[in-house]
Scaffold this active site. Structure first.
Site, PDB file in Angstrom:
ATOM      1  N   GLU A  81       0.852  -1.327   0.022  1.00  0.00           N
ATOM      2  CA  GLU A  81      -0.066   0.019  -0.070  1.00  0.00           C
ATOM      3  C   GLU A  81       0.696   1.138  -0.071  1.00  0.00           C
ATOM      4  O   GLU A  81       0.262   2.325  -0.606  1.00  0.00           O
ATOM      5  CB  GLU A  81      -0.937  -0.084   1.215  1.00  0.00           C
ATOM      6  CG  GLU A  81      -2.029  -1.115   1.257  1.00  0.00           C
ATOM      7  CD  GLU A  81      -3.030  -0.697  -0.024  1.00  0.00           C
ATOM      8  OE1 GLU A  81      -3.351   0.249  -0.176  1.00  0.00           O
ATOM      9  OE2 GLU A  81      -3.418  -2.011  -0.702  1.00  0.00           O
ATOM     10  N   SER A 449     -44.303 -34.078  38.262  1.00  0.00           N
ATOM     11  CA  SER A 449     -43.959 -34.284  39.649  1.00  0.00           C
ATOM     12  C   SER A 449     -42.508 -33.610  39.923  1.00  0.00           C
ATOM     13  O   SER A 449     -42.238 -34.022  41.163  1.00  0.00           O
ATOM     14  CB  SER A 449     -43.869 -35.664  39.844  1.00  0.00           C
ATOM     15  OG  SER A 449     -45.277 -36.366  39.762  1.00  0.00           O
TER      16      SER A 449
END
Length: 793
Positions: A81, A449
């Site tokens: 770059e 239960s």
């Protein structure tokens, strides 16, 4: 006059330029803001052992300081770059010249203008400006670049660039890209991998490693050449790097560990409530959770297997599609979503079927083979397979395939540390990829239960003991409109006088209702609320059989009090949160320790108060845990007996078999398992808590007990212990004498009784006769205890 006119023209031109400059630059941002700039950063989520399990982010970014970026990575980006980055003042004149020549042709052809932009200019554009391609933006970019160079050091500018840049694969910044493309940290990248990342800023989509592998490798190799040209790679290193294949992950992953999707999503919801979505999604938080990855994986595997076993019991539902084998059938078949968690499953088509000999062809890799004969027989028993049927298969040895089916049923599993409330594992359904609804925390269902221990705890908090006698005989109550409610035991039989321990171990419905009527349902509801079961229970007798609603998460946490000495602990998933600066902003453990920071000089270590609020007497907690151990050793969960001693729990089955439960525990872990359809339709006859959830619990606990071996339940200091019927029972001081007064009543036969015998026993109870005569009816052969059908209306 001519001179005056020339001067006027110059002045006018200057005014125009000044006005234009004022208009262009009036909204120019202040470059000094970047000194404190921090881009949106992902919150990373870790298990208790440091395993990365998830990430929350709008932009998938991991912010790293410049000092932590390896030199190879920096050099790769400079080569690609801005090779003169450390020499220029923000604008590279030679680079602009080259780009300007190309832009002459771009303007004529209407193409996008090219850069020649330096890294400084890219920072100005990415952070402070829009991505618009225009002369105005270029001018602003140049001015801002000069200001940036005057405000920040080169290293600071490069740090901003390498953390801000978008590199494809949903990656913002180099650290995120390294993880998403290669599953590595920056320090682990090889030169060719760093070069590939540096190739991406110009156009991530153009160099996608899977869609454009040739272009991607070509661009990577070009960057490697630039690195060598700048002296950052030797010729030997260049040749080695270029020779390496470009190998990346198939898709970006938020975490390599993928078994905790339900847990991570629940952590996201809770963190959003604590800190707000903006901070969670963009604030770069460090979040450590309570998850144990080993237990989490065991939980997911156990639940998925249990749901698949249920599905197998209820038969083959048929192919999910058909094909005529026309060209392209494979692509169409692959669109059908299999459970992502079952990575070995493949879409396949039946090529031929003759009895239990079924040939299939896979859609993904065009493999052929036969189905396992037992699987073919299983399918043919209900919906015989035919040519063209589309199915899921899993490869087996010898060129065979197992037939697979996605269960229609669902469920949840939650594992909690009872002393602290730390959630060690959570699975909210069969597959997060198919349904993200978390049945552990979001499904409100009747517990059946599994609620009974809270009824018995309320009784033990009063005058009852584990050896107290309650009559198991028919009972009926008037209801609205002249109706009557007559609860029944699952076996449709009655067993006469029974101890509380035996009633809970065998889950007697009628005993439980009688007990609840005697102690008062308001007391039961108040205690269950105090223990955290639910805040909406009503004092109706049907609630004693589990007709109220709760979630697996809440019910499991409420059971923790039976194990930890009677304290309610509020379960939590998030252990610690730190902001991007490393400051702690949240702790799950709210306790404070004044002396924990002092140096050690031989004195006794600091003592922390236990977590939680005392909600039941420690003796009551021990009594219930002991009685629930009996459920596993002698009762409805006897199939889990192989786990050994000091493991307890309670089964639960609701009316019409709509939900099946088991909540079990050892001293160091409480586990809740729920199975049911999302639309609450019946599971089918015989699908009790013992049938489905107990095997899931057993499989999970086999893994959990390797880490946390079972140990005796902690005995309360003030408890009095007496052996009754071969079992050591705990009593509060003074209760053991009352037990001795009740002893003759415990000699009542406990075998099944007919209705007339029950009425006689009731009369004898009222007359307080010491020893009722034995039943006139013959005692049926002994049978295994059956699970109850609770929640009767």
């Amino acid at each position: 006059m001519a001179g005056i006119g020339l001067l006027g023209a110059i002045a006018l031109a200057g005014l125009v330029v000044a006005v234009y400059a004022a208009w262009v630059f009036h909204d120019l941002p202040d470059a000094s803001e970047l000194a404190d700039y921090r881009p949106a950063t992902a919150t990373r989520v870790y298990a208790g052992d440091g395993t990365l399990i998830g990430e929350f982010s709008d932009e998938r970014r991991i912010y790293v300081p410049y000092e932590q970026v390896p030199a190879t990575v920096v050099q790769a980006f400079l080569a690609a770059e801005d090779r003169n980055f450390f020499q220029h003042g923000g604008i590279d004149v030679s680079g602009i010249g080259r780009a300007s020549l190309k832009n002459v042709f771009n303007v004529v052809s209407g193409r996008r203008l090219e850069g020649g932009s330096t890294i400084t200019q890219q920072v100005a554009k990415n952070v402070l400006l829009t991505n618009e391609s225009s002369l105005n933006r270029k001018l602003k970019e140049a001015i801002l670049s000069s200001r940036l160079e005057a405000t920040l050091t080169k290293e600071q500018i490069l740090e901003l660039y390498m953390n801000e840049i978008f590199l494809g694969y949903r990656s913002y910044g180099v650290a995120s890209a390294a993880y998403n493309y290669f599953g590595k940290s920056l320090a682990q990248l090889t030169p060719d991998e760093a070069a590939f990342l540096a190739a991406l800023p110009k156009g991530p989509n153009n160099y996608h490693p899977k869609r454009h592998p040739g272009a991607a490798k070509g661009r990577r190799d070009w960057v490697l050449g630039e690195m060598a040209q700048n002296g950052w790679l030797t010729p030997e290193q260049l040749a080695t790097a270029r020779a390496r294949p470009l190998s990346t992950q198939d898709a970006p992953k938020r975490a390599a560990y993928a078994d905790a999707d339900f847990f991570v999503e629940e952590a996201r919801r809770r963190s959003n409530a604590l800190f707000g979505e903006e901070l969670v999604q963009r604030g770069g938080l460090y979040m450590r959770t309570t998850l144990d990855p080993t237990l989490q994986s065991a939980a997911r595997n156990a639940l998925m297997k249990g749901l698949e076993n249920y599905d197998r019991r209820h038969g083959w539902r048929g192919a999910w599609g058909t094909t005529d084998f026309a060209p392209g059938w494979q692509a169409a078949a692959l669109k059908k979503t299999a459970p992502p968690e079952r990575r070995q499953w493949q879409a396949a088509a039946v090529e031929s079927a003759s009895g239990n000999t079924v040939r299939v062809r896979t859609a993904r890799d065009d493999r052929t083979g036969t189905l396992v004969s037992s699987d073919a027989a299983w399918a043919n028993a209900r919906k015989p397979l035919q040519r063209g049927d589309l199915i899921f298969v899993e490869p087996r040895d010898g060129g065979q395939f197992a037939l697979k089916q996605v269960p229609a049923v669902n469920g949840a599993l939650v594992a909690i540390e009872p002393q602290s409330g730390r959630v060690l594992a959570m699975v909210g359904g069969y597959s997060y990829g198919l349904s993200s609804f978390n049945r552990a925390t979001q499904a409100w269902r009747q517990p059946g239960s599994a609620f009974k221990p809270f009824v018995y705890a309320a009784a033990l908090e009063g005058d009852y003991t584990p050896t107290s006698i309650v009559l198991d005989a028919p009972i009926s109550f008037a209801g609205p409109g002249g109706s009557r409610w007559t609860p029944e035991n699952y076996s449709r039989q009655y067993y006469g006088p029974q101890t509380l321990r035996r009633g809970l171990e065998l889950s007697r419905n009628v005993m439980t209702v009688r007990l609840a009527q005697d102690i008062g349902m308001q007391n039961v509801v108040d205690l269950s609320k105090k223990m955290g079961v639910s805040d909406t229970l009503q004092p109706n007798l049907s609630v004693s059989l589990g007709a109220g609603e709760t979630t697996p998460y809440r019910l499991t946490a409420a059971y923790a009090a039976f194990v930890n000495g009677g304290r309610r602990v509020d379960p939590y998933l998030i252990e610690l949160v730190q902001d991007r600066n490393g400051e702690t902003i949240y702790r799950g453990d709210k306790r404070t320790c004044r002396e924990c920071g002092r140096g050690f000089n031989g004195q006794e270590s600091p003592h922390l108060q236990p977590i939680g609020t005392q909600v039941i007497d420690p003796v009551t907690a021990y009594q219930i845990s002991s009685m629930l151990e009996g459920v596993v050793q002698r009762g409805t969960a006897a199939s889990a007996r192989g786990l050994g001693r000091w493991v307890g729990g309670k089964t639960g089955t609701t009316n019409e078999y709509r939900s099946a439960w088991f909540v079990g525990f050892s001293s160091d872990i409480v586990v809740g398992v729920f199975i049911g359809f999302d639309d609450n339709r019946p599971l089918g006859g015989g699908e009790t808590g013992a049938t489905g959830p107990v095997p899931v619990f057993t499989e999970f606990m086999q893994a959990a007990l390797k880490q946390r071996p079972a140990r005796p339940f902690v005995r309360p200091r003030n408890a009095i212990f007496r052996t009754v019927n071969g079992i050591e029972e705990a009593f509060r001081p003074g209760q053991e004498r009352r037990r001795e007064e009740e002893m003759p009543r415990e000699t009542v036969p406990v075998g099944p009784q007919n209705y007339n015998d029950v009425l006689r026993l009731e009369a004898e109870e009222k007359a307080q006769q010491a020893a009722p005569p034995p039943s006139a009816t013959p005692t049926p052969p002994k049978r295994e205890p059956a699970e109850d059908l609770s929640g009767l209306y």
